[in-house]
Design a protein around this motif. Structure first.
Motif, PDB file in Angstrom:
ATOM      1  N   LEU A  50     -27.429   2.847 -61.436  1.00 39.47           N
ATOM      2  CA  LEU A  50     -27.771   1.498 -60.975  1.00 39.47           C
ATOM      3  C   LEU A  50     -27.791   0.590 -62.202  1.00 39.47           C
ATOM      4  O   LEU A  50     -28.716   0.631 -63.014  1.00 39.47           O
ATOM      5  CB  LEU A  50     -29.145   1.543 -60.296  1.00 39.47           C
ATOM      6  N   GLU A  62     -27.973  -2.913 -64.191  1.00 42.34           N
ATOM      7  CA  GLU A  62     -28.408  -4.314 -64.103  1.00 42.34           C
ATOM      8  C   GLU A  62     -27.342  -5.223 -64.710  1.00 42.34           C
ATOM      9  O   GLU A  62     -26.912  -5.022 -65.843  1.00 42.34           O
ATOM     10  CB  GLU A  62     -29.736  -4.534 -64.817  1.00 42.34           C
ATOM     11  N   SER A 107     -27.768  -8.771 -64.420  1.00 40.93           N
ATOM     12  CA  SER A 107     -28.386 -10.089 -64.238  1.00 40.93           C
ATOM     13  C   SER A 107     -28.309 -10.923 -65.506  1.00 40.93           C
ATOM     14  O   SER A 107     -27.849 -10.476 -66.555  1.00 40.93           O
ATOM     15  CB  SER A 107     -29.851  -9.908 -63.837  1.00 40.93           C
ATOM     16  N   TRP A 113     -26.424  -4.596 -59.945  1.00 39.27           N
ATOM     17  CA  TRP A 113     -27.462  -5.379 -59.266  1.00 39.27           C
ATOM     18  C   TRP A 113     -27.937  -6.525 -60.163  1.00 39.27           C
ATOM     19  O   TRP A 113     -27.981  -6.431 -61.366  1.00 39.27           O
ATOM     20  CB  TRP A 113     -28.647  -4.496 -58.856  1.00 39.27           C
ATOM     21  N   ARG A 159     -28.399  -9.955 -56.224  1.00 37.34           N
ATOM     22  CA  ARG A 159     -27.955  -9.140 -55.092  1.00 37.34           C
ATOM     23  C   ARG A 159     -27.382  -7.854 -55.653  1.00 37.34           C
ATOM     24  O   ARG A 159     -27.255  -7.687 -56.868  1.00 37.34           O
ATOM     25  CB  ARG A 159     -26.874  -9.893 -54.296  1.00 37.34           C
ATOM     26  N   SER A 160     -27.047  -6.917 -54.782  1.00 35.74           N
ATOM     27  CA  SER A 160     -26.459  -5.663 -55.241  1.00 35.74           C
ATOM     28  C   SER A 160     -25.004  -5.575 -54.796  1.00 35.74           C
ATOM     29  O   SER A 160     -24.611  -6.152 -53.777  1.00 35.74           O
ATOM     30  CB  SER A 160     -27.250  -4.475 -54.690  1.00 35.74           C
ATOM     31  N   GLN A 161     -24.194  -4.826 -55.577  1.00 37.46           N
ATOM     32  CA  GLN A 161     -22.775  -4.703 -55.287  1.00 37.46           C
ATOM     33  C   GLN A 161     -22.339  -3.261 -55.583  1.00 37.46           C
ATOM     34  O   GLN A 161     -22.557  -2.750 -56.684  1.00 37.46           O
ATOM     35  CB  GLN A 161     -21.965  -5.677 -56.153  1.00 37.46           C
ATOM     36  N   SER A 200     -33.022  -4.600 -54.013  1.00 37.53           N
ATOM     37  CA  SER A 200     -31.736  -4.579 -53.325  1.00 37.53           C
ATOM     38  C   SER A 200     -30.851  -3.449 -53.846  1.00 37.53           C
ATOM     39  O   SER A 200     -30.205  -2.725 -53.084  1.00 37.53           O
ATOM     40  CB  SER A 200     -31.035  -5.929 -53.503  1.00 37.53           C
ATOM     41  N   GLY A 201     -30.815  -3.268 -55.178  1.00 36.00           N
ATOM     42  CA  GLY A 201     -30.004  -2.208 -55.765  1.00 36.00           C
ATOM     43  C   GLY A 201     -30.484  -0.823 -55.365  1.00 36.00           C
ATOM     44  O   GLY A 201     -29.680   0.072 -55.078  1.00 36.00           O
ATOM     45  N   THR A 253     -29.356  -0.042 -51.804  1.00 37.01           N
ATOM     46  CA  THR A 253     -27.911   0.221 -51.750  1.00 37.01           C
ATOM     47  C   THR A 253     -27.597   1.620 -52.279  1.00 37.01           C
ATOM     48  O   THR A 253     -26.802   2.365 -51.695  1.00 37.01           O
ATOM     49  CB  THR A 253     -27.143  -0.831 -52.561  1.00 37.01           C
TER      50      THR A 253
END
Length: 312
Positions: free
Chosen positions: A185, A187, A189, A225, A228-230, A261-262, A265
């Motif tokens: 996961l 980050e 941001s 993430w 939002r997360s992708q 969110s991450g 997901t």
């Protein structure tokens, strides 16, 4: 025979300077009478000071100040008092009965007010020179035509070098033991600068190589993430293909850091985890999440589903 002879009257001082008073008049005997007419009275009192006394004006206390006529850019407010006694007969006139002053002289356009500096972020690299940053958020927004520096302006963002020591060369590390179904996961941001995220991206690529050595039974997936997360890549054991996917699809998202969110997901990706493997989520983070409560709840939710959670 000789009559009494007296002097002219001499006027004394009036007992009052104004209003009704009295005045004493006196005279003296110049020749004493000798079998003649006796002397008349030598003292006489009559009224004086017929002019009215002057009356000065007397005023009340000031009232309170009125409301200002403008909220900004300068207005006026006033206070008043009244005449309790009007002046008469040449008395002192009344002073000003209205007083005015300027109020709310501050400009209608106000610059924004910034918070204090945040703490320095974690260093973007453990060695070979990284960067860390701190920022200032807006406490009070600008009003009308007031100014406010951009989020990346030097008034609101500072960076400094860190961990300048040289990295030690290490032997290649490979994973052993029980195979994993691992979701990294990452980050992406705005807590990282663009250069800082490039280092995180490089770290992600290196981790996938170590978790997927030749012949490994493990699988690795990638989720980015920020606000939002992708999902970047599904679980795969193909290290080379995963490296290409990371290079092309793992991008800097900027924005805020919302870990919850991450986590959700990544949990969905591990829903079909294989039997006999350890489902794991490895979180690469700056530690500057804005959704601490939701992230805490999501972490507990993930662990209750038997997923191991690791933070870096």
């Amino acid at each position: 025979p000789e009559d009494c002879v007296v002097s002219d009257w001499v006027e004394g001082t009036c007992s009052k300077t104004c209003g009704r008073g009295f005045q004493v008049l006196t005279r003296q005997i110049l020749v004493e009478p000798n079998q003649g007419i006796r002397c008349p009275p030598l003292r006489m009192v009559h009224s004086c000071g017929e002019a009215r006394c002057p009356r000065d004006c007397r005023v009340s206390q000031w009232s309170g100040w009125s409301a200002c006529s403008a909220e900004c850019d300068g207005g006026l407010q006033e206070r008043t008092r009244s005449a309790l006694v009007e002046p008469r007969f040449g008395g002192d006139e009344c002073p000003n009965l209205v007083d005015v002053q300027i109020c709310n002289s501050n400009g209608c356009s106000q610059d924004c007010i910034l918070h204090q500096w945040s703490k320095w972020s974690a260093c973007s690299r453990a060695c070979d020179g990284g960067t860390q940053s701190r920022h200032r958020n807006v406490e009070t927004p600008a009003v009308r035509d007031g100014n406010c520096p951009a989020a990346d302006a030097q008034e609101r963002l500072e960076e400094r070098p860190c961990n300048k020591q040289q990295c030690e060369a290490k032997e290649t590390v490979s994973c052993s033991g029980q195979p994993l179904d691992l979701v990294i996961l990452v980050e992406a941001s705005g807590a990282f600068t663009q250069d800082g995220f490039a280092d995180v991206k490089t770290l992600t690529t290196e981790l996938t190589k170590h978790y997927l050595p030749s012949g490994s039974a493990s699988r690795v997936g990638i989720v980015a993430w920020g606000s939002r997360s992708q999902r970047v890549s599904l679980l795969t054991s193909n290290s080379a293909a995963l490296g290409q996917t990371i290079s092309s699809k793992l991008n800097w998202m900027q924005g805020t850091a919302r870990l919850s969110s991450g986590l959700l997901t990544a949990r969905r990706m591990l829903r079909r985890s294989r039997r006999g493997v350890v489902p794991t989520i490895l979180v690469l983070t700056s530690g500057q999440m804005v959704d601490i409560r939701r992230a805490t709840w999501a972490s507990r939710f993930v662990r209750k589903r038997g997923i191991r959670l690791v933070f870096v």
